[in-house]
Write a protein that holds these residues in place. Structure first.
Motif, PDB file in Angstrom:
ATOM      1  N   LEU A 130       8.561 -10.179  10.913  1.00 21.18           N
ATOM      2  CA  LEU A 130       7.430 -10.194  10.682  1.00 21.18           C
ATOM      3  C   LEU A 130       7.122  -9.271   9.246  1.00 21.18           C
ATOM      4  O   LEU A 130       7.860  -8.280   9.209  1.00 21.18           O
ATOM      5  N   CYS A 131       6.341  -9.587   7.738  1.00 21.96           N
ATOM      6  CA  CYS A 131       6.024  -9.006   6.946  1.00 21.96           C
ATOM      7  C   CYS A 131       5.070  -8.594   6.591  1.00 21.96           C
ATOM      8  O   CYS A 131       4.580  -9.783   6.436  1.00 21.96           O
ATOM      9  N   GLN A 132       4.586  -7.893   5.616  1.00 22.70           N
ATOM     10  CA  GLN A 132       2.655  -8.424   4.775  1.00 22.70           C
ATOM     11  C   GLN A 132       3.221  -7.238   3.784  1.00 22.70           C
ATOM     12  O   GLN A 132       3.557  -6.002   3.753  1.00 22.70           O
ATOM     13  N   GLY A 133       3.329  -7.601   2.485  1.00 24.45           N
ATOM     14  CA  GLY A 133       3.111  -7.064   2.073  1.00 24.45           C
ATOM     15  C   GLY A 133       1.893  -5.862   1.369  1.00 24.45           C
ATOM     16  O   GLY A 133       0.705  -6.252   2.034  1.00 24.45           O
ATOM     17  N   ARG A 134       1.819  -4.742   0.447  1.00 22.88           N
ATOM     18  CA  ARG A 134       0.554  -4.000  -0.203  1.00 22.88           C
ATOM     19  C   ARG A 134       0.593  -3.357  -1.227  1.00 22.88           C
ATOM     20  O   ARG A 134       2.469  -3.641  -1.955  1.00 22.88           O
ATOM     21  N   GLY A 135      -0.005  -2.753  -2.155  1.00 24.54           N
ATOM     22  CA  GLY A 135       0.604  -1.802  -3.487  1.00 24.54           C
ATOM     23  C   GLY A 135      -0.977  -2.651  -4.084  1.00 24.54           C
ATOM     24  O   GLY A 135      -1.725  -3.670  -3.619  1.00 24.54           O
ATOM     25  N   SER A 136      -0.530  -2.641  -5.310  1.00 25.84           N
ATOM     26  CA  SER A 136      -1.586  -2.509  -6.154  1.00 25.84           C
ATOM     27  C   SER A 136      -1.731  -4.371  -6.199  1.00 25.84           C
ATOM     28  O   SER A 136      -2.719  -4.503  -6.725  1.00 25.84           O
ATOM     29  N   ALA A 137      -0.140  -4.755  -6.775  1.00 24.32           N
ATOM     30  CA  ALA A 137      -0.385  -6.287  -6.954  1.00 24.32           C
ATOM     31  C   ALA A 137      -0.627  -7.060  -5.924  1.00 24.32           C
ATOM     32  O   ALA A 137      -0.645  -8.366  -6.185  1.00 24.32           O
ATOM     33  N   ALA A 138      -0.330  -6.414  -4.344  1.00 24.57           N
ATOM     34  CA  ALA A 138      -0.525  -7.795  -3.540  1.00 24.57           C
ATOM     35  C   ALA A 138      -1.577  -7.893  -3.144  1.00 24.57           C
ATOM     36  O   ALA A 138      -1.547  -9.221  -2.287  1.00 24.57           O
ATOM     37  N   ASN A 139      -2.709  -7.874  -2.864  1.00 25.50           N
ATOM     38  CA  ASN A 139      -3.938  -8.198  -2.569  1.00 25.50           C
ATOM     39  C   ASN A 139      -3.809  -9.617  -4.531  1.00 25.50           C
ATOM     40  O   ASN A 139      -5.282  -9.503  -4.428  1.00 25.50           O
ATOM     41  N   SER A 140      -3.149 -10.282  -4.531  1.00 25.28           N
ATOM     42  CA  SER A 140      -4.001 -11.289  -5.130  1.00 25.28           C
ATOM     43  C   SER A 140      -3.484 -12.647  -4.290  1.00 25.28           C
ATOM     44  O   SER A 140      -3.286 -12.482  -3.591  1.00 25.28           O
ATOM     45  N   ALA A 141      -4.493 -13.901  -4.902  1.00 22.02           N
ATOM     46  CA  ALA A 141      -4.255 -15.245  -4.735  1.00 22.02           C
ATOM     47  C   ALA A 141      -2.422 -15.194  -5.034  1.00 22.02           C
ATOM     48  O   ALA A 141      -2.191 -16.001  -3.727  1.00 22.02           O
ATOM     49  N   ASP A 176       3.086  -3.157  -8.653  1.00 21.80           N
ATOM     50  CA  ASP A 176       3.663  -2.197  -7.601  1.00 21.80           C
ATOM     51  C   ASP A 176       3.230  -3.167  -6.339  1.00 21.80           C
ATOM     52  O   ASP A 176       2.015  -3.486  -6.033  1.00 21.80           O
ATOM     53  N   ILE A 177       4.017  -3.594  -5.460  1.00 22.51           N
ATOM     54  CA  ILE A 177       4.154  -4.121  -4.139  1.00 22.51           C
ATOM     55  C   ILE A 177       5.056  -3.848  -2.934  1.00 22.51           C
ATOM     56  O   ILE A 177       5.989  -3.747  -3.789  1.00 22.51           O
ATOM     57  N   ASP A 178       4.409  -3.285  -2.393  1.00 26.70           N
ATOM     58  CA  ASP A 178       5.576  -2.528  -0.574  1.00 26.70           C
ATOM     59  C   ASP A 178       5.027  -3.432   0.264  1.00 26.70           C
ATOM     60  O   ASP A 178       4.561  -4.657  -0.263  1.00 26.70           O
ATOM     61  N   VAL A 179       6.722  -3.914   0.632  1.00 27.13           N
ATOM     62  CA  VAL A 179       6.128  -4.509   0.858  1.00 27.13           C
ATOM     63  C   VAL A 179       6.798  -3.954   2.952  1.00 27.13           C
ATOM     64  O   VAL A 179       7.698  -3.623   3.087  1.00 27.13           O
ATOM     65  N   ASP A 180       6.062  -4.276   4.063  1.00 27.35           N
ATOM     66  CA  ASP A 180       6.377  -3.802   5.085  1.00 27.35           C
ATOM     67  C   ASP A 180       6.998  -4.856   6.048  1.00 27.35           C
ATOM     68  O   ASP A 180       6.300  -5.793   6.159  1.00 27.35           O
ATOM     69  N   PHE A 181       8.054  -3.690   6.893  1.00 25.68           N
ATOM     70  CA  PHE A 181       8.694  -5.347   7.703  1.00 25.68           C
ATOM     71  C   PHE A 181       8.572  -4.009   9.526  1.00 25.68           C
ATOM     72  O   PHE A 181       8.234  -2.914   9.409  1.00 25.68           O
ATOM     73  N   GLU A 182       8.307  -5.039   9.938  1.00 26.78           N
ATOM     74  CA  GLU A 182       8.905  -4.991  11.620  1.00 26.78           C
ATOM     75  C   GLU A 182      10.249  -3.420  11.924  1.00 26.78           C
ATOM     76  O   GLU A 182      11.110  -3.772  11.303  1.00 26.78           O
ATOM     77  N   HIS A 183       9.536  -2.929  12.736  1.00 28.54           N
ATOM     78  CA  HIS A 183      10.911  -1.388  12.148  1.00 28.54           C
ATOM     79  C   HIS A 183      12.125  -1.499  12.718  1.00 28.54           C
ATOM     80  O   HIS A 183      12.766  -0.971  11.966  1.00 28.54           O
ATOM     81  N   GLU A 184      11.683  -2.452  13.896  1.00 25.91           N
ATOM     82  CA  GLU A 184      13.086  -2.502  14.297  1.00 25.91           C
ATOM     83  C   GLU A 184      14.374  -3.189  13.066  1.00 25.91           C
ATOM     84  O   GLU A 184      15.722  -3.610  13.751  1.00 25.91           O
TER      85      GLU A 184
END
Lengths: 515, 1091
Positions: free
Chosen positions: B344-355, B387-395
């Motif tokens: 599972l992952c999700q992006g965030r960061g300045s450019a992430a919340n785009s269509a 800038d896009i950060d992608v969070d992943f499951e920590h495990e």
């Protein structure tokens, strides 16, 4: 069942009380300030012992110092000196010989005494114990003694019973039964496990079928994890001997002379005889002598003695003998000595070393033997040896220390590569120098009213002040090696630069002379 | 800036503080010193590293100097070399050489972190016969050795053309340089003058000496000749160097010639995106558009809303214009891998919340539902990569990282570095040690710094620590420590910032190995990369994603419904109802006490409320005093006001920025926008401001910006007070502020986790427990919370538990419905129990275990493991309580795990006699539960003390809601959490727990000081104070405190024994070596403390 009587003395506050004694800290005055002693633990310092004020604040041993300091910022933390404590407890065990000949230190805050048959000298065990408490109190130590037929029982009672306990052979089991299992000298994990099993007192353990207990706490060579063995020891079912510590054999040789000797040659003869014996004993224990004392006991009851010291531990009888050679006449023999002793007052372990394949001696050994002989002749402070300190400042680069206290340098100090003059003046002498301001090389110098034209120079070697030690106004030095027309060489320096803001125009000094 | 006059001499041998603990000045200091001295160019030569070159490059560009990039190669088997590449290719070879030496040691094995094994043969292979880098041999003190080694050096390095000569006031400098000159002539080399610069000014010598001592672990008085004799290794003026080398004019000339020959500039490092992400014969824009439209069709199966279509067209146009399509493709590539693996992952960061990102399935914030303007984040002015950060499951993040290494290769992918700087405490400790201060004094000094970042040592409350500030030695120590603060100490790997390139990365920057196995990272940190315009992808770890993935899996398994981040129903009123009750234990981001206090006040009813909720309870907005105005306005107690500039400007300029947050700046972008609009900051200036804020912790000047911003705002007609407040708000943001896009991504996770918690509480609790350690709460609170929600929690049991916590069908569980799932605790909750033993246990459980010994004989569990199970009371299903099971478990023999031994067990010891052990009282069971699992299902420890407390007229926490405002109340409970937030000026917050619930204590500083030990140390606390109620949040403002921790002992021993436990009776353990971690022995686990 045996009929031994063993006293265990528990000194609950030994470390802190010894510390108070050593530092002259007044135990009455400590009421306010919490003091703890710290020792190194696996995760930073932990608390080793606490004083009364700290106990009142709830500080416990083995807690981490940082944790406690956070809780009690006013906490005073001192370093525990466990080595000194161990020495003290060893000395204390000697002192305990007043009660009986069999004494042993027990851990770092306890003592064990085998007082079988000694108590009558003190009017019975009860009075012996109270006397003990008083005697320890006179040393400033809180003592909690208990006497029992086994070591284990005495240990348990001293620590976990409320009154000075006297336990009779028939009643060990009863006397122990109400004590917690920790009294059996078990480790924490075993105690925790026993408590989880609901076995909280020694009595509960006794009530179990022994085989069941043995099966669950198997003995793997660790007594502190085996409640059944510890119980057996305490109850005297398996023996636990108390092996006293015998004081180390003193390094002393003695001769009773048939005929009193009063001349130097006679004394020398006895000395060598004594030395031979002692050196044999030293060699057997890998020890070497650092300080010796030769004493003669006169017929008329007087004593006369002379001492000698070495710079390096030595087993060499010839060398040790020579140290006394010229001083034997200082012994006042009077009507003659009837007994002579030779003590090795200070000795050190020496490594077995073969100096070289040919069996010759190392320079270091020869040098230190020479130093010893010179010291023996001229006195301790007369022979000095330079030791490099590593400072860049020439006058601090080396210090002269008495050769006797000179140990072989284990880590050699790196020495400067640039050349130094053969002779360094004790204090630099001011000179007048002609040079091109600001940093030109010296062209002429006037020293002791003599003018020298400089024909050659090398430099500057710039040595800055040691900022961590000197004042901020100290000036740097520019050293030059210069040669005058006659070929004389000087080591001169200019102190400071014209614009360094640390005083006026720089001055010049001669600091050394070269051949 | 006017071009500088050419100086006849150029200093090349500059060592910066990136030669750790050797150089004592940072690149900026050296550059500004060079600027003052009139240099037009300056060379850098750190030891085996290029870590400082970007800073030098940036600083030099600012002052119009030309940096000459190079480094000093310290070889294992030959004299050192200065190397300065002339071209991009030569620079690449130098980087490759350093990377090789940093990634493999001499024997070809994995190189240790921070090591660099350069040998002459390696250098000669890399730089042989290429007349590209300028190589200069650096003689050491021993010239005899140098001259014998020189022929070998020349033979291996045909490129070698120079010998470095320095006039360092050693006394024999003239003779030495003459000898070097002769040597040079003999070997056809030229002499180059350099001053072997270690610091920018002589005044830095003490710091350099201290650094030497730190490096060699010496005290200053013992260091002796290992320190330099004088302060001559500073950056000297060209004139001074000319004077010193008056007799060797060619050495001066050569320095100028080298400087002129080395034209390479870091600006040439043009960034190239990896090409793998674009299929052949396709343009990136084209391909991205295809992916986006295809993804859009998946996202909107019922047809894409018009609004989204328009947005997509606009965004794609902008992406094409900025030529950043490949950036999105690269992110997409990584995310696609993760999705393929079920990570599972999700992006965030300045450019992430785009269509675009929504359609690429990088993010799950639906642009159709939410107003998130892409242009706000990717502005045309900011010529920086998005800038896009992608969070992943920590495990499972490590899988992603290793995938990236595999796909792009270690020479094309690397993690960013993080420069670890000296912080005040560390600086004081190290300098104190060098200066010979005792441990106690340095500890006292270091203790005066609260938090890890004091601004300056001058700020230290040294006097408070009882030290004499006028003591010169102490003063010197403090001054030196102050100089050391902020100096780089070592490089560490960034948590997840990846650099991916098309051409080999090792030819762009040296890459070295990390301390962790199989990690490699580059020498530059994220600021350096940003300065050079290189793209970075942040691959970060997030525990909540693990939890959510596990929740989805459990829901799918037990309820047969498949969910993903994007398919969770939106705007579910039940979820918001729950949040308004502050029922948010375990929920992402809004579970802390401060957040929980805010929920009933903010009353979120829509997604955007959550976005604000996430962003507002942060140190930034709190420090800037934005929380209360926002709350008042939201509750309608205060009018929204928008200060206006002078009449000549648009009166609504602030309203446009701040309207969506009711006139209160809450997001970082808003703060920047205020600077740009109200203070007329150019985009570049605003960017500078943002950076100054972000890095002001280490070094930087904020006050310049302040003057600028406040001045301009006042100029434009704003009230000075308002302008000042705006700036202080920005200041708060710098460190802790949340950009709106981050807040939106986090809010989505907060919503999803709330939704799961609301509808599947058992699932949520199981997933949370299976993802520990994470979040704010310990297992005890999670379990307590789920039980309060009517879920039956079943204890760990050998016949029912798996390793993970799981759901178990259970009649009557779940309150209303007759048949639901109960939460069965897993074996992982038992402290110390190994996964290996768990695997054996579950693997052999085809039929139920019937006896303790079964676990040994059938499943071959280790005796230690069996004992842990017994201690955790996991044998109830075979009718053995903890004590009986332990008794049996103890009888199992510790023997090698071989059939022969295990079978021989019973026979040789005969029949075991039955023994009746005293029954374990419930209170002791509870305490032991806490010791083995840190919680108990049986009862709360406080329940056993309740009778006594009731006699003392203490309240239960559950009765607090029925108390009056200002009522005097006494409560007691276990301390769960202590907090001393930096923003609360010494107030301590404590959360107490008793058998009925939790209570929040507020302790003012005066009480904290009076009861410091109790506040910081007690486990069981009795508190007396007055009730305060605001917006349904109840606090107890404490007036008096008691430490009642000792009562906990009585739970095990009964009251009689604990009373006699005087300190005298506490003997030390018989064997000191057996000391375990104190935690395992204490009665109740420690609270979680946040300072």
């Amino acid at each position: 069942m045996n009929n031994r009587r063993i006293i265990s003395v528990f000194l609950p506050h030994f470390a802190i009380q010894r510390w108070q004694k050593r530092t002259g800290d007044n135990p009455e005055a400590d009421l306010g300030v919490p003091v703890v002693l710290a020792r190194e633990g696996p995760r930073g310092p932990v608390i080793h012992d606490v004083n009364l004020a700290a106990i009142r604040l709830g500080v416990r041993c083995d807690a981490r110092v940082t944790d406690i300091r956070m809780l009690i910022p006013s906490l005073r933390v001192e370093q525990a000196d466990q080595k000194a404590d161990r020495q003290d407890i060893a000395r204390l065990s000697q002192w305990c010989h007043q009660w009986c000949p069999w004494v042993r230190a027990d851990g770092d805050n306890g003592l064990l005494l085998d007082t079988t048959g000694s108590d009558h000298l003190w009017g019975g065990e009860a009075r012996m114990l109270s006397g003990m408490i008083a005697a320890f109190a006179s040393l400033g130590l809180t003592a909690r003694p208990a006497v029992a037929p086994t070591l284990g029982a005495a240990w348990a009672l001293a620590r976990y019973a409320t009154t000075p306990a006297i336990c009779r052979a028939g009643s060990i089991a009863d006397d122990l039964s109400s004590l917690p299992v920790a009294a059996l000298r078990l480790d924490r994990e075993t105690v925790l496990m026993l408590r989880r099993l609901g076995l909280k007192t020694i009595g509960a353990l006794q009530a179990l079928p022994p085989a069941a207990l043995v099966r669950r706490f198997r003995y793997h060579g660790l007594l502190s994890a085996s409640p059944s063995r510890r119980l057996d020891q305490a109850l005297g079912r398996i023996p636990e001997p108390l092996t006293p510590e015998i004081p180390a054999e003193p390094l002393r040789a003695m001769r009773q002379l048939l005929e009193p000797v009063c001349d130097a040659s006679g004394v020398t003869y006895v000395l060598h005889d004594l030395l031979d014996e002692l050196v044999r004993r030293l060699a057997g224990r890998n020890l070497g002598a650092r300080r010796l004392r030769l004493a003669g006991y006169r017929v008329d009851g007087g004593v006369s003695a002379i001492s000698a010291a070495t710079a390096m531990a030595s087993q060499d009888a010839g060398h040790l003998g020579r140290l006394f050679e010229n001083r034997i006449d200082r012994l006042v023999a009077g009507f003659g000595f009837e007994i002579m002793t030779l003590d090795i007052v200070v000795f050190e372990r020496i490594e077995n070393a073969q100096w070289d394949l040919s069996g010759g001696t190392d320079d270091d050994v020869a040098l230190s033997q020479l130093a010893d002989r010179l010291i023996a002749r001229f006195g301790h402070d007369a022979v000095l040896s330079p030791v490099a300190t590593g400072s860049h400042l020439p006058e601090r680069a080396g210090v002269l220390t008495p050769a006797a206290s000179f140990h072989r340098a284990t880590d050699k100090v790196e020495t400067v590569s640039s050349p130094r003059p053969l002779r360094l003046l004790k204090t630099p002498e001011e000179v007048q120098v002609l040079y091109a301001v600001p940093e030109g090389p010296p062209a002429q110098l006037v020293w002791r009213r003599q003018t020298h034209r400089v024909v050659r120079s090398e430099g500057p070697e710039r040595i800055a002040p040691e900022w961590w030690r000197q004042r901020s106004t100290a000036r740097l030095r520019d050293y030059y090696r210069v040669e005058d027309t006659e070929g004389r060489r000087y080591w001169i320096f200019r102190e400071g630069l014209p614009d360094d803001g640390r005083g006026g125009a720089p001055c010049w000094y001669v600091h050394g002379l070269d051949a | 800036m006017a071009a500088k006059a050419r100086t006849p001499f150029i200093e090349l041998g500059l060592m910066t503080n990136f030669s750790f603990l050797q150089g004592a000045s940072d690149p900026a200091e050296l550059v500004s010193a060079a600027h003052v001295l009139g240099y037009d160019a300056i060379g850098i030569a750190d030891r085996n590293t290029l870590a400082g070159v970007v800073r030098l490059h940036v600083a030099a560009a600012g002052l119009g100097l030309r940096p000459i990039i190079g480094c000093r190669l310290d070889l294992l088997d030959a004299p050192s070399l200065y190397a300065y590449p002339k071209s991009r290719a030569g620079y690449g070879r130098l980087c490759r050489l350093l990377s090789a030496a940093k990634m493999q040691n001499r024997d070809g094995a994995w190189q240790g972190k921070g090591q660099c094994d350069l040998s002459l043969s390696l250098v000669s292979e890399s730089l042989r016969a290429v007349d590209d880098p300028v190589l200069i041999a650096v003689p050491d003190d021993d010239l005899d050795a140098f001259s014998t080694g020189l022929p070998r050096l020349c033979q291996h390095l045909p490129v070698l053309g120079h010998i470095a000569a320095s006039y360092l006031y050693r006394g024999d400098d003239r003779a030495r340089i003459n000898r070097l000159s002769r040597l040079a002539v003999q070997h056809g080399l030229r002499l180059v003058a350099t001053n072997d610069v270690h610091y920018h000014a002589p005044a830095r010598r003490p710091l350099q000496d201290v650094m030497t001592c730190i490096r060699q672990k010496l005290t200053i008085t013992k260091a002796g000749q290992r320190l330099h004799a004088n302060a001559e290794r500073y950056l000297k003026s060209p004139e001074e160097m000319l004077r010193l080398f008056a007799d060797w004019p060619d050495a001066i000339r050569q320095s100028r010639m080298i400087a002129d020959a080395c034209r390479f500039s870091l600006a040439e490092l043009r960034y190239e995106y990896p090409s793998e992400t674009v299929p052949e014969n396709r343009t990136p824009d084209d391909y991205l558009a295809e992916l986006v439209w295809a993804g859009g069709a998946r996202r909107y199966p019922e047809g894409m809303p018009d609004k989204v279509r328009k947005t997509l067209n606009r965004e794609l146009a902008m992406i094409a214009k900025l030529d950043i399509a490949r950036y999105f493709l690269t992110i997409h590539d990584i995310v696609r891998f993760a999705r393929g693996e079920g990570i599972l992952c999700q992006g965030r960061g300045s450019a992430a919340n785009s269509a675009v990102c929504y359609c690429l399935e990088v993010t799950s914030v639906d642009p159709a539902q939410h107003e998130l303007l892409f242009e706000r984040f990717v502005s045309e002015e900011r010529k920086e990569p998005p800038d896009i950060d992608v969070d992943f499951e920590h495990e499972r993040r490590e899988e992603v990282i290793q995938h990236i290494y595999q796909r792009y290769g270690r020479d094309r992918a690397g993690l960013c570095a993080t420069v670890i700087h000296y912080r005040p405490r560390m600086a004081i400790r190290e300098v104190g040690k060098v200066m010979g201060l005792s441990e106690d004094i340095t500890a006292a000094l270091a203790g005066t710094v609260w938090g890890s970042w004091g601004k300056d040592v001058v700020d230290l409350r040294v006097k408070e620590a009882g030290l004499d500030i006028s003591d010169p030695h102490l003063k010197r120590t403090l001054a030196l420590a102050g100089e050391l603060i902020g100096m780089p100490r070592h490089l560490s790997q960034h948590v997840g910032g990846f650099i991916l390139t098309e051409s080999p990365l090792v030819e762009t920057v040296p890459v070295g190995n990390g301390a962790m196995a199989a990690r490699s990272f580059i020498e530059w940190d994220k600021d350096d990369i940003a300065a050079l315009g290189i793209m970075k992808v942040d691959v970060l770890a997030l525990g909540m994603l693990t939890c959510i993935r596990k929740s989805f899996a459990l829901i799918a398994a037990h309820y047969g419904r498949a969910y993903s981040l994007a398919t969770i129903p939106d705007d579910d009123p039940a979820v918001y109802d729950m949040l308004c009750r502050a029922d948010s234990v375990g929920v992402f981001q809004i579970e802390s006490r401060a957040q929980m206090n805010m929920l009933p006040r903010l009353k979120p009813r829509a997604f955007y409320d959550l976005v604000i909720q996430v962003a507002i309870v942060r140190p930034g907005p709190i420090q800037g005093d934005m929380v209360h105005p926002y709350l008042r306005r939201r509750q309608g107690k205060e009018r929204e006001v928008y200060p206006s500039p002078g009449p000549e400007y648009d009166p609504d300029e602030l309203r446009n920025i701040l309207q969506r947050t009711l006139g209160v700046p809450i997001f970082q972008e808003q703060a920047m926008k205020i600077a740009m609009v109200a203070a007329c900051f150019s985009p570049a200036e605003a960017n500078q401001l943002r950076k100054a804020m972000a890095t002001f912790r280490s070094r930087g000047k904020v006050s310049d910006h302040k003057e600028k911003m406040v001045g301009r705002m006042v100029e434009r007609g704003y009230a000075p007070v308002f302008a000042e407040r705006c700036f202080s708000q920005i200041e708060g943001f710098g460190e802790y502020g949340f950009p709106e896009s981050h807040a939106a991504s986090f809010a989505l996770l907060a919503y999803v986790s709330s939704w799961i918690k609301c509808h599947y509480p058992a699932v949520f609790a199981a997933a949370l427990l299976n993802s520990q350690p994470m979040g704010f709460y310990a297992p005890a609170q999670i379990i307590r919370d789920v039980r309060e929600h009517g879920v039956t929690v079943l204890p760990v049991d050998i016949n029912f538990s798996d390793w993970d916590n799981s759901l178990e069908p259970c009649a009557g569980a779940g309150g209303g419905s007759s048949w639901a799932y109960a939460l069965r605790l897993g074996l992982r909750q038992i402290e110390g129990f190994s996964g290996k033993d768990a695997l054996r246990l579950t693997g052999h459980r085809r039929r139920p275990y019937e006896a303790v010994a079964d676990l040994r004989h059938r499943a071959r569990l280790s005796p230690g493991g069996i004992r842990l199970l017994a201690a955790a009371d996991a044998f109830r299903s075979i009718g053995k309580d903890r004590r009986a099971a332990l008794w049996d478990a103890r009888a199992i023999r510790e023997a090698p795990d071989l059939p022969l031994f295990t079978h021989a067990d019973a026979e040789d010891e005969g029949e075991d006699q039955p023994v009746s052990l005293p029954e374990m009282p419930l209170s002791e069971h509870v305490v032991t539960d806490y010791q083995t699992m840190r919680f108990s299902l049986k009862a709360h420890p406080m329940a056993f003390l309740r009778k006594a407390y009731a006699r003392r007229e203490f309240m239960k926490t559950s009765d607090l809601p029925y108390s009056r405002f200002g009522q005097w109340v006494s409560i007691a409970g276990l301390v769960l959490v202590r907090q001393r937030p930096g923003s609360a000026s010494g107030v301590v917050f404590i959360t107490l727990e008793d058998e009925s619930g939790v209570a929040n204590l507020v302790i003012w500083p005066d009480i904290v000081e009076r009861h410091r030990k109790i506040v910081m140390g007690a486990r069981l606390l009795a508190a007396h104070g007055r009730i305060q109620i605001a917006d349904n949040v109840i606090h107890l403002v404490v007036r008096n405190l008691e430490d009642e921790t000792r009562l906990l002992d009585s739970l095990v021993d009964g009251p009689n024994q604990s009373a006699s436990a005087e300190p005298d009776n506490i003997a030390r353990p018989a064997s000191p070596g057996s000391g375990r971690h104190p935690r395992s022995i204490s009665i109740i686990p420690k609270s979680r403390d946040f300072h």
